[in-house]
Write a protein that holds these residues in place. Structure first.
Motif, PDB file in Angstrom:
ATOM      1  N   ALA A 110      54.039  58.911  46.648  1.00 38.44           N
ATOM      2  CA  ALA A 110      53.847  57.510  46.058  1.00 38.44           C
ATOM      3  C   ALA A 110      52.657  56.590  46.373  1.00 38.44           C
ATOM      4  O   ALA A 110      52.688  55.545  46.826  1.00 38.44           O
ATOM      5  CB  ALA A 110      55.318  56.652  46.379  1.00 38.44           C
ATOM      6  N   LEU A 111      51.494  57.399  46.502  1.00 42.10           N
ATOM      7  CA  LEU A 111      50.266  56.909  47.029  1.00 42.10           C
ATOM      8  C   LEU A 111      49.178  57.315  46.198  1.00 42.10           C
ATOM      9  O   LEU A 111      49.200  58.454  45.750  1.00 42.10           O
ATOM     10  CB  LEU A 111      50.368  57.612  48.558  1.00 42.10           C
ATOM     11  CG  LEU A 111      49.425  56.675  49.638  1.00 42.10           C
ATOM     12  CD1 LEU A 111      50.186  55.620  50.108  1.00 42.10           C
ATOM     13  CD2 LEU A 111      49.220  57.684  50.769  1.00 42.10           C
ATOM     14  N   GLY A 112      48.374  56.363  46.096  1.00 42.49           N
ATOM     15  CA  GLY A 112      47.240  56.777  44.967  1.00 42.49           C
ATOM     16  C   GLY A 112      46.421  57.798  45.523  1.00 42.49           C
ATOM     17  O   GLY A 112      46.388  58.188  46.794  1.00 42.49           O
ATOM     18  N   CYS A 113      45.949  58.656  44.568  1.00 44.13           N
ATOM     19  CA  CYS A 113      45.118  59.954  44.716  1.00 44.13           C
ATOM     20  C   CYS A 113      44.177  59.929  43.731  1.00 44.13           C
ATOM     21  O   CYS A 113      44.443  59.757  42.469  1.00 44.13           O
ATOM     22  CB  CYS A 113      46.077  61.043  44.613  1.00 44.13           C
ATOM     23  SG  CYS A 113      45.572  62.737  44.957  1.00 44.13           S
ATOM     24  N   GLU A 114      43.001  60.211  44.131  1.00 42.78           N
ATOM     25  CA  GLU A 114      41.814  60.409  43.272  1.00 42.78           C
ATOM     26  C   GLU A 114      40.932  61.464  43.455  1.00 42.78           C
ATOM     27  O   GLU A 114      40.877  61.948  44.603  1.00 42.78           O
ATOM     28  CB  GLU A 114      41.146  59.039  43.173  1.00 42.78           C
ATOM     29  CG  GLU A 114      40.311  58.675  44.240  1.00 42.78           C
ATOM     30  CD  GLU A 114      39.284  57.502  44.288  1.00 42.78           C
ATOM     31  OE1 GLU A 114      39.639  56.834  43.415  1.00 42.78           O
ATOM     32  OE2 GLU A 114      38.653  57.327  44.995  1.00 42.78           O
ATOM     33  N   ARG A 115      40.247  61.992  42.331  1.00 48.27           N
ATOM     34  CA  ARG A 115      39.150  63.158  42.708  1.00 48.27           C
ATOM     35  C   ARG A 115      38.065  62.192  43.375  1.00 48.27           C
ATOM     36  O   ARG A 115      37.459  61.391  42.667  1.00 48.27           O
ATOM     37  CB  ARG A 115      38.847  63.514  41.431  1.00 48.27           C
ATOM     38  CG  ARG A 115      38.162  64.561  41.561  1.00 48.27           C
ATOM     39  CD  ARG A 115      37.874  65.450  40.071  1.00 48.27           C
ATOM     40  NE  ARG A 115      37.046  66.572  40.353  1.00 48.27           N
ATOM     41  CZ  ARG A 115      36.896  67.627  39.376  1.00 48.27           C
ATOM     42  NH1 ARG A 115      37.617  67.375  38.525  1.00 48.27           N
ATOM     43  NH2 ARG A 115      36.158  68.630  39.547  1.00 48.27           N
ATOM     44  N   ALA A 116      37.427  62.809  44.333  1.00 51.24           N
ATOM     45  CA  ALA A 116      36.365  62.167  45.059  1.00 51.24           C
ATOM     46  C   ALA A 116      35.110  62.771  45.165  1.00 51.24           C
ATOM     47  O   ALA A 116      34.344  62.841  45.903  1.00 51.24           O
ATOM     48  CB  ALA A 116      36.753  61.917  46.540  1.00 51.24           C
ATOM     49  N   GLY A 117      35.132  64.086  44.237  1.00 57.67           N
ATOM     50  CA  GLY A 117      33.712  64.865  43.996  1.00 57.67           C
ATOM     51  C   GLY A 117      33.697  66.087  44.445  1.00 57.67           C
ATOM     52  O   GLY A 117      34.829  66.699  44.883  1.00 57.67           O
ATOM     53  N   HIS A 118      32.517  66.643  44.472  1.00 56.67           N
ATOM     54  CA  HIS A 118      32.450  68.084  44.788  1.00 56.67           C
ATOM     55  C   HIS A 118      31.425  68.131  46.126  1.00 56.67           C
ATOM     56  O   HIS A 118      30.413  67.382  46.210  1.00 56.67           O
ATOM     57  CB  HIS A 118      31.833  69.041  43.583  1.00 56.67           C
ATOM     58  CG  HIS A 118      31.707  70.430  44.173  1.00 56.67           C
ATOM     59  ND1 HIS A 118      32.683  71.142  44.145  1.00 56.67           N
ATOM     60  CD2 HIS A 118      30.516  71.085  44.473  1.00 56.67           C
ATOM     61  CE1 HIS A 118      31.825  72.348  44.763  1.00 56.67           C
ATOM     62  NE2 HIS A 118      30.587  72.160  44.650  1.00 56.67           N
ATOM     63  N   LEU A 119      31.752  68.981  47.133  1.00 57.58           N
ATOM     64  CA  LEU A 119      30.696  69.012  48.327  1.00 57.58           C
ATOM     65  C   LEU A 119      30.611  70.667  48.587  1.00 57.58           C
ATOM     66  O   LEU A 119      31.580  71.286  48.435  1.00 57.58           O
ATOM     67  CB  LEU A 119      31.532  68.314  49.631  1.00 57.58           C
ATOM     68  CG  LEU A 119      31.195  66.770  49.409  1.00 57.58           C
ATOM     69  CD1 LEU A 119      32.258  66.395  50.728  1.00 57.58           C
ATOM     70  CD2 LEU A 119      30.063  66.114  49.494  1.00 57.58           C
ATOM     71  N   PRO A 120      29.643  70.955  49.302  1.00 58.08           N
ATOM     72  CA  PRO A 120      29.240  72.352  49.688  1.00 58.08           C
ATOM     73  C   PRO A 120      30.241  72.904  50.990  1.00 58.08           C
ATOM     74  O   PRO A 120      30.350  71.882  51.712  1.00 58.08           O
ATOM     75  CB  PRO A 120      27.848  72.413  49.937  1.00 58.08           C
ATOM     76  CG  PRO A 120      27.470  70.926  50.317  1.00 58.08           C
ATOM     77  CD  PRO A 120      28.518  70.268  49.749  1.00 58.08           C
TER      78      PRO A 120
END
Lengths: 181, 370
Positions: A27-37
């Motif tokens: 019950a906590l916000g979740c988001e995609r934060a990109g791509h890293l090497p």
């Protein structure tokens, strides 16, 4: 907020489903934060193509985080841990206990699980729930249906839903509440 | 649960317990029972209620909480050094051993686990974890025990992580790997090499012993000791009760077959009831008033039931000894005691007194329907 970072390219649908399932679990916000090497420093000297899990968490680049945020890395690479007194346990993922970062690897997932399928998404989410739980100081659980069971335990594959048992849910909610306070 | 025979008693020094505050140096890592790994900061002097006290200041590594331990208390609180490789080997050996039957009595289990955690040894914490894991294989743990499992796991993870110098998540995986082997990993069934030892609790033992001794003295004073079978060597009441009906039947059968025959061993239990009957008849008020409720309850099946079952005839049959014991209860009891000391001596041939007394052939039978 839980921020998901991929260390290798993954299907958008899989990551979106992961974010949705993580939100349902905590019950906590979740988001995609990109791509890293992948960090080269974390590459294992013992096995080619594998990564030292603890080192990866320390060395991987980060995205912008605030105090209570959690950062989840997703990779297909095999992760390793140092050998213990009874041998080397299979590493499905790792987390900084009580910290901010966690990583999940799909390398040990059953071979019949194909990406971009519902089963794969649930399995990935279940592992992510476990690793994120460790960042809230949840320990391994005894309940066969709980996502905090050891990842290699037999019930982990039979109970596919990425949910927490009552005890773990209450404990995580309390920790989250205290963190917010 | 593993048996006590498997345990190996170690002196506290060898288990790494801190015996004196002088052993603690600044920066040392120690384990505080139920709190986890702490770091020694130094010594602090404080004035509390007008008394100047010296404390060892500790900080819990997990959350930097401060702990002050009076210098004099250091040897008694179970403060110890972080587990070494030998102890860790024992811990993992215990965790990886085959599950034994868990203790099913929750009271025993609760007390034992509480004691193990309070003692503070890493092996004790591992034992609690292992026992609760074993129990959870049978049924889900109740809330309190689930919390205790979590607490034990937390302590164990922290200490293993510190002792091995690995991240907590890795220590967690090591424990899981020992408790739940992955598919394909087969471990031979084995018993743990060593189990935790609990320190003796003299105060508790003394408290337990005291009432028992008092009770014994009390019974002795009122002359019930003999009647209530308090002797350690005597057979338990259940056995005694089980034996009596058989012996009675045997005696009755024999009496029917050959009334002139000399009464044998079977006559003995009847003689046993004599003082009881005599006591009941002679001074019921005294015994009843002095004996506590528990005593009365205990005395009921022995004296009360015997007297009710065979009231007059048996008393008459036992005139000799009964009269003696009625006259001198203490002497009678003293005479009786060695005769009833063991089950074997019970089945001895009857004494001359018994033989001289008339055989209790028909009278009890006639009275039985009552």
């Amino acid at each position: 907020m839980i921020r998901v970072v991929t260390l290798e390219p993954f299907e958008d649908a899989d990551i979106d489903a992961l974010c949705k399932l993580l939100f349902q679990a905590y019950a906590l916000g979740c988001e995609r934060a990109g791509h890293l090497p992948l960090p080269e420093e974390a590459e294992s000297k013992e096995e080619k193509g594998a990564y030292d899990a603890a080192l990866l968490l320390e060395e991987a680049e980060s995205v912008k985080l605030v105090a209570d945020d959690k950062l989840l890395y997703i990779t297909r690479k095999k992760l390793l841990q140092p050998e213990g007194p009874l041998g080397r346990p299979p590493t499905f993922g790792m987390a900084q206990f009580g910290g901010q970062r966690a990583v999940v690897s799909t390398a040990h997932f059953p071979s019949e699980l194909e990406e971009n399928t519902e089963e794969f998404r649930k399995r990935l989410a279940k592992q992510a729930v476990r690793e994120i739980g460790m960042t809230w100081q949840l320990h391994s659980c005894l309940d066969p249906k709980c996502a905090m069971q050891p990842s290699w335990a037999a019930p982990y594959e039979t109970h596919v839903e990425p949910v927490l048992c009552n005890f773990c849910r209450e404990k995580s909610e309390e920790t989250i509440r205290l963190a917010n306070a | 649960m593993p048996t006590q025979e498997q345990t190996e008693i170690l002196p506290p020094e060898s288990a790494g317990t801190i015996q004196s505050a002088d052993e603690l140096l600044d920066g040392d890592r120690v384990v505080y029972p139920k709190q986890g790994v702490c770091r020694v900061i130094g010594r602090q002097a404080k004035e509390i209620s007008g008394m100047k006290l010296e404390f060892i200041a500790l900080t819990r590594e997990e959350d930097s909480a401060s702990i002050l331990v009076p210098v004099g208390k250091v040897p008694t609180i179970g403060l110890r050094k972080v587990a070494d490789t030998t102890e860790l080997a024992d811990v993992f050996d215990l965790l990886a051993s085959s599950f034994d039957d868990p203790e099913l009595d929750w009271k025993v289990r609760h007390r034992m686990h509480g004691d193990l955690l309070s003692a503070g040894g890493i092996l004790g914490v591992a034992e609690v974890l292992k026992a609760l894991q074993g129990l959870s294989n049978l049924r889900p743990l109740p809330q309190k025990e689930r919390e205790r499992y979590d607490a034990a796991r937390h302590l164990l993870v922290n200490e293993i992580a510190v002792a091995l110098g690995v991240p907590h998540a890795t220590a967690e995986d090591y424990i899981d790997f020992a408790l739940v082997p992955p598919p394909g990993v087969v471990r031979p069934a084995s018993k743990p090499r060593r189990l935790a030892t609990l320190p003796p609790k003299p105060a508790r033992l003394a408290a337990r012993r005291a009432p028992a001794e008092e009770e014994e003295e009390e019974f002795g004073a009122i002359g019930l000791e003999d009647e209530l079978d308090l002797g350690a060597e005597e057979i338990p009441p259940d056995e005694e009760e089980a034996e009596e009906p058989e012996a009675e039947e045997e005696a009755e059968a024999e009496a029917e077959e050959a009334p002139a025959k000399k009464p044998r061993a079977a006559a003995k239990p009847k003689a046993k009831a004599k003082p009881k009957a005599a006591a009941a008849a002679g001074a019921p008020g005294e015994a009843g008033a002095k004996a506590p409720a528990k005593t009365r309850a205990k005395a009921k099946p022995a004296a009360g039931a015997a007297a009710a079952k065979k009231p007059t005839a048996k008393k008459a049959a036992a005139t000799g000894t009964a009269a003696k014991s009625a006259r001198k209860p203490d002497e009678g009891a003293a005479e009786e005691k060695p005769k009833r000391a063991t089950a074997a001596s019970k089945k001895k041939p009857a004494t001359d007194d018994d033989a001289a007394s008339p055989p209790p052939a028909r009278a009890p039978r006639a009275k039985k329907p009552e």
